[in-house]
Design a protein around this motif. Structure first.
Motif, mmCIF file in Angstrom:
data_model
loop_
_atom_site.group_PDB
_atom_site.id
_atom_site.type_symbol
_atom_site.label_atom_id
_atom_site.label_comp_id
_atom_site.label_asym_id
_atom_site.label_seq_id
_atom_site.Cartn_x
_atom_site.Cartn_y
_atom_site.Cartn_z
ATOM 1 N N VAL A 217 0.831 -1.200 0.000
ATOM 2 C CA VAL A 217 0.000 0.000 0.000
ATOM 3 C C VAL A 217 0.872 1.259 0.000
ATOM 4 C CG1 VAL A 217 -1.826 1.252 1.209
ATOM 5 C CG2 VAL A 217 -1.863 -1.241 1.132
ATOM 6 N N ARG B 225 2.023 2.048 -3.418
ATOM 7 C CA ARG B 225 0.988 2.698 -4.234
ATOM 8 C C ARG B 225 0.803 4.155 -3.836
ATOM 9 N NH1 ARG B 225 -2.186 -2.921 -4.262
ATOM 10 N NH2 ARG B 225 -1.196 -3.707 -6.162
ATOM 11 N N ALA C 104 -13.277 -1.821 -0.326
ATOM 12 C CA ALA C 104 -13.439 -2.973 -1.218
ATOM 13 C C ALA C 104 -14.031 -2.551 -2.554
ATOM 14 C CB ALA C 104 -14.330 -4.018 -0.553
ATOM 15 N N ARG D 242 -11.265 -1.114 -4.613
ATOM 16 C CA ARG D 242 -10.376 -2.164 -5.118
ATOM 17 C C ARG D 242 -11.008 -2.882 -6.309
ATOM 18 N NH1 ARG D 242 -7.793 -7.139 -1.509
ATOM 19 N NH2 ARG D 242 -6.408 -7.960 -3.142
ATOM 20 N N ASN D 243 -12.300 -3.179 -6.200
ATOM 21 C CA ASN D 243 -13.008 -3.829 -7.302
ATOM 22 C C ASN D 243 -13.073 -2.919 -8.526
ATOM 23 O OD1 ASN D 243 -13.428 -6.003 -5.601
ATOM 24 N ND2 ASN D 243 -15.533 -5.439 -5.079
ATOM 25 N N SER E 226 -8.690 -1.243 0.433
ATOM 26 C CA SER E 226 -8.595 -1.090 -1.024
ATOM 27 C C SER E 226 -7.242 -1.534 -1.560
ATOM 28 C CB SER E 226 -8.828 0.369 -1.417
ATOM 29 O OG SER E 226 -7.672 1.165 -1.194
ATOM 30 N N MET E 227 -6.326 -1.915 -0.666
ATOM 31 C CA MET E 227 -4.946 -2.246 -1.034
ATOM 32 C C MET E 227 -4.281 -1.072 -1.764
ATOM 33 S SD MET E 227 -4.077 -5.045 0.271
ATOM 34 C CE MET E 227 -2.511 -5.286 -0.558
ATOM 35 N N HIS F 91 -5.650 1.053 -3.762
ATOM 36 C CA HIS F 91 -6.218 1.417 -5.065
ATOM 37 C C HIS F 91 -7.108 2.652 -4.990
ATOM 38 C CE1 HIS F 91 -4.484 -1.857 -7.275
ATOM 39 N NE2 HIS F 91 -4.921 -2.720 -6.384
#
Length: 306
Positions: A83, A86, A174, A177-178, A205-206, A208
């Motif tokens: 993370v 990013r 989430a 992330r998706n 969201s890791m 994202h």
């Protein structure tokens, strides 16, 4: 000199020794003796829990003091090597890193273009500063990037997600992330949504959420008109029996925005009325709904046409 992943790590940032060392590195680089594309990460050893230089990372478990809380200092916090990487690659201006040496050194290459301090300590001191034991071993903190206006995001997009009432930070993370995984161009946040840059959302969201652009809609649901004015079809996802099946909705045709509501009550009637069509995901008997992030992922895949 020793380069780790095209990066020179310096122990300490002040005093005559470190200044002399920097001059030595500069001379080596100037005569071709340095590492290719080498930079300088300012490693600062921290052994005092009360060191003010790590205040940006302090008391993260306390809702009334954390720096990323609404009404606070508005900082963005990333945790864990993936993370943090990013965050370093995002438009958010990084202020500092903080962690155990092994984890900080893993970020050497990713941090190569930055000129920020990396505060290094042991796991015990870090836990006492942060307020809990951090298994991931490293944090980074950044200022927020400039806000994107909804009209700007809509104008450069073809597939968008619009959220209403997503107050749970894990669901919000989430969903981002998706959205990143399934090539959604951006997220529009309507009424009742939590801050996507809250630490838990960023983590789930890791990271994202730091790369998927988002904007806030001011008037709700009136601002959905901005989408329609730009040629978007608005599909409200709902379990209502009279909604059109996802297979029949052709969400992969033309500019489309999928509208998602909160985990419990779902979309408000006002939001569904403001959409162009209501869409449902057919489910087995006895199951009336899905987690909002799961439902979103299914709709995002349908939008992609793959």
């Amino acid at each position: 000199m020793v380069c780790r992943n095209s990066r020179e790590f310096l122990a300490g940032t002040s005093g005559p020794t470190s200044r002399a060392r920097r001059r030595e590195i500069g001379r080596a680089d100037s005569i071709g003796g340095g590492c290719e594309n080498a930079g300088v990460v300012h490693i600062v050893e921290v052994d005092d829990v009360d060191d003010p230089r790590v205040d940006d990372f302090r008391d993260l478990s306390r809702a009334d003091r954390r720096p990323d809380r609404p009404g606070g200092r508005g900082l963005v916090i990333a945790e864990g090597v993936v993370v943090v990487e990013r965050l370093l690659a995002s438009p958010y201006p990084v202020r500092a890193l903080f962690g155990v040496r092994r984890r900080v050194e893993e970020l050497a290459e990713a941090a190569a273009a930055l000129d920020v301090p990396a505060y290094v300590t042991d796991a015990d001191v870090m836990a006492r500063v942060v307020g809990f034991h951090l298994n991931r071993g490293v944090l980074a903190v950044a200022d927020r990037a400039p806000v994107v206006e909804p009209a700007e995001l809509i104008a450069r997009s073809r597939r968008l997600v619009v959220l209403e009432g997503i107050g749970d930070h894990e669901n919000l993370g989430a969903l981002f992330r998706n959205a990143a995984a399934l090539s959604v161009d951006g997220v529009l946040l309507g009424a009742g949504c939590s801050d996507p840059l809250y630490r838990r959302s960023v983590r789930v969201s890791m990271g994202h959420v730091l790369r998927v652009p988002f904007a806030h809609l001011g008037a709700w649901p009136e601002d959905l008109k901005l989408l329609r004015d730009n040629g978007f079809r608005i599909a409200a996802l709902t379990p209502r029996a009279d909604a059109k099946s996802l297979r029949e909705a052709a969400l992969d045709s033309g500019p489309v925005a999928v509208l998602l509501g909160s985990e419990g009550p779902g979309l408000t009637d006002e939001a569904i009325v403001a959409a162009d069509l209501a869409v449902r995901i057919p489910m087995a008997s006895g199951v009336d709904s899905l987690n909002v992030a799961t439902a979103g992922a299914i709709a995002f895949h349908a939008m992609s046409g793959t």
